[in-house]
Design a protein around this motif. Sequence first.
Motif, short mmCIF file in Angstrom:
data_model
loop_
_atom_site.label_atom_id
_atom_site.label_comp_id
_atom_site.label_asym_id
_atom_site.label_seq_id
_atom_site.Cartn_x
_atom_site.Cartn_y
_atom_site.Cartn_z
N THR A 164 8.21 -8.27 -31.50
CA THR A 164 8.30 -9.45 -30.64
C THR A 164 7.91 -9.13 -29.21
O THR A 164 7.14 -9.87 -28.58
CB THR A 164 9.73 -10.02 -30.67
OG1 THR A 164 10.07 -10.31 -32.02
CG2 THR A 164 9.85 -11.26 -29.83
N GLU A 165 8.38 -8.01 -28.68
CA GLU A 165 8.07 -7.68 -27.28
C GLU A 165 6.59 -7.36 -27.07
O GLU A 165 6.05 -7.61 -26.00
CB GLU A 165 8.96 -6.53 -26.75
CG GLU A 165 8.88 -5.25 -27.53
CD GLU A 165 9.92 -5.12 -28.63
OE1 GLU A 165 10.18 -3.96 -29.00
OE2 GLU A 165 10.45 -6.12 -29.12
N TYR A 166 5.93 -6.84 -28.10
CA TYR A 166 4.48 -6.59 -27.99
C TYR A 166 3.72 -7.91 -27.90
O TYR A 166 2.83 -8.08 -27.07
CB TYR A 166 3.96 -5.79 -29.18
CG TYR A 166 4.48 -4.37 -29.29
CD1 TYR A 166 5.14 -3.74 -28.24
CD2 TYR A 166 4.31 -3.66 -30.47
CE1 TYR A 166 5.61 -2.45 -28.37
CE2 TYR A 166 4.77 -2.36 -30.60
CZ TYR A 166 5.43 -1.76 -29.56
OH TYR A 166 5.88 -0.47 -29.68
N LEU A 167 4.08 -8.83 -28.79
CA LEU A 167 3.40 -10.13 -28.77
C LEU A 167 3.68 -10.86 -27.46
O LEU A 167 2.77 -11.47 -26.88
CB LEU A 167 3.84 -10.99 -29.96
CG LEU A 167 3.19 -12.36 -30.05
CD1 LEU A 167 1.66 -12.26 -30.06
CD2 LEU A 167 3.69 -13.11 -31.27
N GLU A 168 4.90 -10.79 -26.96
CA GLU A 168 5.22 -11.44 -25.69
C GLU A 168 4.40 -10.83 -24.54
O GLU A 168 3.92 -11.56 -23.67
CB GLU A 168 6.71 -11.33 -25.40
CG GLU A 168 7.55 -12.22 -26.33
CD GLU A 168 9.04 -11.95 -26.22
OE1 GLU A 168 9.46 -11.00 -25.52
OE2 GLU A 168 9.81 -12.71 -26.84
N ALA A 169 4.22 -9.52 -24.56
CA ALA A 169 3.41 -8.87 -23.53
C ALA A 169 1.95 -9.29 -23.63
O ALA A 169 1.29 -9.55 -22.62
CB ALA A 169 3.54 -7.35 -23.64
N ILE A 170 1.45 -9.39 -24.85
CA ILE A 170 0.06 -9.83 -25.06
C ILE A 170 -0.11 -11.26 -24.58
O ILE A 170 -1.08 -11.59 -23.89
CB ILE A 170 -0.34 -9.69 -26.54
CG1 ILE A 170 -0.43 -8.21 -26.93
CG2 ILE A 170 -1.64 -10.41 -26.83
CD1 ILE A 170 -0.54 -7.96 -28.43
N GLU A 171 0.85 -12.11 -24.92
CA GLU A 171 0.78 -13.51 -24.48
C GLU A 171 0.81 -13.62 -22.96
O GLU A 171 0.07 -14.40 -22.36
CB GLU A 171 1.91 -14.32 -25.10
CG GLU A 171 1.75 -14.53 -26.59
CD GLU A 171 2.97 -15.16 -27.25
OE1 GLU A 171 2.79 -15.80 -28.29
OE2 GLU A 171 4.10 -15.01 -26.72
N GLU A 172 1.65 -12.81 -22.31
CA GLU A 172 1.73 -12.82 -20.85
C GLU A 172 0.43 -12.35 -20.22
O GLU A 172 -0.07 -12.95 -19.26
CB GLU A 172 2.90 -11.93 -20.38
CG GLU A 172 2.99 -11.77 -18.88
CD GLU A 172 3.32 -13.06 -18.14
OE1 GLU A 172 2.92 -13.17 -16.96
OE2 GLU A 172 3.96 -13.95 -18.73
N LEU A 173 -0.13 -11.27 -20.74
CA LEU A 173 -1.40 -10.78 -20.20
C LEU A 173 -2.51 -11.80 -20.40
O LEU A 173 -3.31 -12.04 -19.50
CB LEU A 173 -1.78 -9.45 -20.86
CG LEU A 173 -3.09 -8.83 -20.40
CD1 LEU A 173 -3.10 -8.59 -18.89
CD2 LEU A 173 -3.35 -7.54 -21.15
#
Length: 96
Positions: free
Chosen positions: A57-66
Amino acid sequence: MSQGKQLPEFENEDDLAAWIESHDTSEYMDQMIEATDEIEVLRTRFSTKPLDVRLRTEYLEAIEELAERRGLPYQALVQRWLLERLTQEAPDLMTK
């Protein structure tokens, strides 16, 4: 017209294109004619397939933020990364 450098004469459009690719044209802008021709752009549609990838989840959230910072949909950012890596790892498998 400005007193700057004189725009060279070209024998054909290929010579002009080669010259433009290798020179800074900003000094010649006053001598250039603005293009007014309309150009029809045809978009090529490529076949696609969905890809289901599970991420933390935290990887996808970071990708979405970037992606948001870059003004892109996150899927487009991930696709760009995958294509860059594929080009590096196996350029012979990339279609032209």
